[in-house]
Design a protein around this motif. Sequence first.
Motif, PDB file in Angstrom:
ATOM      1  N   THR A   1       0.901  -1.310  -0.173  1.00 55.45           N
ATOM      2  CA  THR A   1      -0.074   0.039  -0.026  1.00 55.45           C
ATOM      3  C   THR A   1       0.837   1.311   0.003  1.00 55.45           C
ATOM      4  O   THR A   1       1.753   1.398   0.780  1.00 55.45           O
ATOM      5  CB  THR A   1      -0.816   0.159   1.063  1.00 55.45           C
ATOM      6  OG1 THR A   1      -1.803  -1.056   1.254  1.00 55.45           O
ATOM      7  CG2 THR A   1      -1.890   1.358   1.401  1.00 55.45           C
TER       8      THR A   1
ATOM      9  N   VAL B   1       0.340   5.042   0.618  1.00 52.13           N
ATOM     10  CA  VAL B   1      -0.662   6.269   1.047  1.00 52.13           C
ATOM     11  C   VAL B   1      -0.170   7.649   0.566  1.00 52.13           C
ATOM     12  O   VAL B   1       0.839   8.024   0.679  1.00 52.13           O
ATOM     13  CB  VAL B   1      -0.496   6.211   2.720  1.00 52.13           C
ATOM     14  CG1 VAL B   1      -1.608   7.354   3.296  1.00 52.13           C
ATOM     15  CG2 VAL B   1      -1.226   4.911   3.315  1.00 52.13           C
TER      16      VAL B   1
ATOM     17  N   GLU C   1      -3.728   4.551  -2.007  1.00 51.76           N
ATOM     18  CA  GLU C   1      -4.676   4.845  -0.720  1.00 51.76           C
ATOM     19  C   GLU C   1      -4.714   6.416  -0.619  1.00 51.76           C
ATOM     20  O   GLU C   1      -3.546   6.804   0.018  1.00 51.76           O
ATOM     21  CB  GLU C   1      -4.666   4.136   0.292  1.00 51.76           C
ATOM     22  CG  GLU C   1      -5.903   4.303   1.279  1.00 51.76           C
ATOM     23  CD  GLU C   1      -5.696   3.508   2.679  1.00 51.76           C
ATOM     24  OE1 GLU C   1      -5.708   3.966   3.570  1.00 51.76           O
ATOM     25  OE2 GLU C   1      -5.465   2.201   2.315  1.00 51.76           O
TER      26      GLU C   1
ATOM     27  N   ARG D   1      -5.287   9.795   1.184  1.00 47.80           N
ATOM     28  CA  ARG D   1      -5.815  10.091   2.615  1.00 47.80           C
ATOM     29  C   ARG D   1      -5.506  11.587   2.796  1.00 47.80           C
ATOM     30  O   ARG D   1      -4.540  11.861   3.512  1.00 47.80           O
ATOM     31  CB  ARG D   1      -5.138   9.285   3.843  1.00 47.80           C
ATOM     32  CG  ARG D   1      -5.575   7.936   3.748  1.00 47.80           C
ATOM     33  CD  ARG D   1      -5.217   7.084   5.326  1.00 47.80           C
ATOM     34  NE  ARG D   1      -5.328   5.741   5.225  1.00 47.80           N
ATOM     35  CZ  ARG D   1      -5.475   4.901   6.063  1.00 47.80           C
ATOM     36  NH1 ARG D   1      -4.589   5.585   7.230  1.00 47.80           N
ATOM     37  NH2 ARG D   1      -5.767   3.858   6.108  1.00 47.80           N
TER      38      ARG D   1
ATOM     39  N   GLY E   1      -2.690  11.854   6.323  1.00 51.98           N
ATOM     40  CA  GLY E   1      -2.324  10.664   5.808  1.00 51.98           C
ATOM     41  C   GLY E   1      -0.861  10.217   6.138  1.00 51.98           C
ATOM     42  O   GLY E   1      -0.320   9.163   6.375  1.00 51.98           O
TER      43      GLY E   1
ATOM     44  N   SER F   1      -1.004   8.371   9.666  1.00 52.13           N
ATOM     45  CA  SER F   1      -1.551   7.151   9.417  1.00 52.13           C
ATOM     46  C   SER F   1      -0.332   6.208   8.994  1.00 52.13           C
ATOM     47  O   SER F   1      -0.390   4.834   9.578  1.00 52.13           O
ATOM     48  CB  SER F   1      -2.602   7.003   8.422  1.00 52.13           C
ATOM     49  OG  SER F   1      -2.097   7.173   7.187  1.00 52.13           O
TER      50      SER F   1
ATOM     51  N   THR G   1       3.664  -0.922   4.013  1.00 55.36           N
ATOM     52  CA  THR G   1       2.908   0.426   3.959  1.00 55.36           C
ATOM     53  C   THR G   1       4.041   1.483   3.687  1.00 55.36           C
ATOM     54  O   THR G   1       4.811   1.604   4.385  1.00 55.36           O
ATOM     55  CB  THR G   1       2.386   0.549   5.416  1.00 55.36           C
ATOM     56  OG1 THR G   1       0.942  -0.512   5.294  1.00 55.36           O
ATOM     57  CG2 THR G   1       1.439   1.919   5.240  1.00 55.36           C
TER      58      THR G   1
END
Length: 320
Positions: free
Chosen positions: A32, A34, A65, A67, A75, A78, A88
């Motif tokens: 992922t 972000v 993703e 954010r 973001g 996170s 991540t």
Amino acid sequence: MRYMTRLALLLACGLWASASAHAEQWPDRTVTIVVPSAAGGAADLTARTFAQYLGARTQRTVVVEDRPGAGGIVGTNSVKSAPADGYTFLLSTNSTQAANLYLYKSLPYDPLKDFRQVGMLGTFGAVAVVAPQSPFGSMPELVEHARRHPGKVFYGYYSSSSQVPSALLKARAGIQIDGAAYKNVTQIITDLRGGQIDFAFVDYLTAMGQIDGKGLRAIAVSGETPNPAWPDVPTMSSFYPGFVVVGWLGLSAPAGTPEAVVNTMNRYIAQAVQDPEIRDKLARLGLQPRHMDVPQFDAFVREDAGRWKQWIETAGITPQ
């Protein structure tokens, strides 16, 4: 004593072997990335370009993703709280890792201590844009109008660092102009066209399509040299010597992410920015592809924090 030394050596070898095996197997599941800003913006499009490349090379799913919120803080924070397992990553920027240190009185994260800087994707400047029907054909015309009508010229900004070029213009030109904070750059473009604001400094990546499509008109750029896409648009430093503000995009990971994974991802970034197809895609977005190894990128981010500190002080921006 010899037993303990031998045991320590065996443990060290075991840890090294485990890390090496982890790097060879990585990634074995979804990765992922972000993006701490809205979908469709510069960071989002860059992340998706790289994610597509990484997915094709690793044969794994790479999810982007978005954010957005609070100048990239939502973001970014996170990712700080995500497991440091190499799955991540943050699409990090000059805002999240440098400017925010001096634009906010306190941050819920430390961009240097809480993250491992992985690699750079490229750099970009900002371009001052006006509506197609704007009476301002150049930056000197806009500045002269602001001098004659103090407090009547308005600009928009959409991230913690995007206000810096306009604030620097205010300080360097000695004019009274006022800024309006927006949640995203799309709203700025709408209000520019509608005449609610007079100008804005927008990153190259977001502005590229708007300028090419005649939806906005460029009057100056903040980079060290003119942008190849608009060779006739002058630099801000041609009006105000030393007026250079440059941003960047890269990848960072939670502190503690395995070093072997960090280095492996850095190699994927290097391959991506050297790939002719990816370079062309990034260039069309307005990014100037650039690679650094892990130590170089880490040093760059630390030095960039100092640059933004100076720019923000010169601009006279009070931390929020």
